[in-house]
Scaffold this motif. Structure first.
Motif, mmCIF file in Angstrom:
data_model
loop_
_atom_site.group_PDB
_atom_site.id
_atom_site.type_symbol
_atom_site.label_atom_id
_atom_site.label_comp_id
_atom_site.label_asym_id
_atom_site.label_seq_id
_atom_site.Cartn_x
_atom_site.Cartn_y
_atom_site.Cartn_z
ATOM 1 N N LYS A 198 0.817 -1.209 0.000
ATOM 2 C CA LYS A 198 0.000 0.000 0.000
ATOM 3 C C LYS A 198 0.858 1.270 0.000
ATOM 4 C CE LYS A 198 -3.796 -2.246 2.359
ATOM 5 N NZ LYS A 198 -4.628 -2.301 3.547
ATOM 6 N N GLY A 199 2.177 1.107 -0.044
ATOM 7 C CA GLY A 199 3.076 2.245 -0.094
ATOM 8 C C GLY A 199 3.489 2.788 1.262
ATOM 9 N N GLN A 200 3.071 2.139 2.352
ATOM 10 C CA GLN A 200 3.436 2.570 3.699
ATOM 11 C C GLN A 200 4.769 1.923 4.089
ATOM 12 O OE1 GLN A 200 1.639 4.819 5.375
ATOM 13 N NE2 GLN A 200 0.325 4.890 3.583
ATOM 14 N N PRO A 201 5.607 2.625 4.848
ATOM 15 C CA PRO A 201 6.888 2.031 5.260
ATOM 16 C C PRO A 201 6.681 0.823 6.182
ATOM 17 C CG PRO A 201 6.570 4.186 6.273
ATOM 18 C CD PRO A 201 5.433 3.976 5.343
ATOM 19 N N VAL A 202 7.530 -0.174 6.012
ATOM 20 C CA VAL A 202 7.495 -1.355 6.871
ATOM 21 C C VAL A 202 8.151 -0.974 8.197
ATOM 22 C CG1 VAL A 202 8.309 -3.725 7.153
ATOM 23 C CG2 VAL A 202 7.528 -2.933 4.920
ATOM 24 N N MET A 203 7.462 -1.244 9.299
ATOM 25 C CA MET A 203 7.941 -0.862 10.626
ATOM 26 C C MET A 203 8.551 -2.060 11.346
ATOM 27 S SD MET A 203 7.304 2.264 11.055
ATOM 28 C CE MET A 203 6.452 3.434 10.053
ATOM 29 N N ILE A 204 9.586 -1.768 12.140
ATOM 30 C CA ILE A 204 10.137 -2.777 13.038
ATOM 31 C C ILE A 204 9.998 -2.251 14.459
ATOM 32 C CG2 ILE A 204 11.716 -3.814 11.382
ATOM 33 C CD1 ILE A 204 13.965 -2.185 12.608
ATOM 34 N N LYS A 205 9.785 -3.169 15.383
ATOM 35 C CA LYS A 205 9.611 -2.801 16.794
ATOM 36 C C LYS A 205 10.915 -3.068 17.526
ATOM 37 C CE LYS A 205 5.756 -3.832 19.050
ATOM 38 N NZ LYS A 205 4.749 -4.600 19.818
#
Length: 82
Positions: A65-72
């Protein structure tokens, strides 16, 4: 009226994404800083102080969807007004 009295209290859980239920637009009217494990970070998208984690983008990777992939990342989190 000083900026410290005008600023609302920082919540325990805050997200910069306006679609998130943890987004608070009143807080973002002021400059916020996040200190993670003793170092200030400028790429934090979401944090939770009580659970001790922050979410940051994983490089330039984006989802479909074009959103950045997040890491926790887990550690000590402090939020403050600059």
């Amino acid at each position: 009226m000083t900026e410290a009295t005008a600023a609302p209290a920082l919540p325990d859980h805050l997200s910069s994404d306006p679609r998130s239920p943890h987004h608070n637009a009143a807080v973002f009217e002021h400059d916020i800083g996040i200190r993670f494990n003793g170092k200030e970070r400028f790429d934090v998208q979401e944090y939770c102080i009580s659970e001790g984690w922050v979410k940051v983008p994983s490089g330039k990777t984006v989802d479909r969807k074009g959103q950045p992939v997040m890491i926790k990342l887990k550690g000590t989190v402090e939020a403050f007004y600059r």
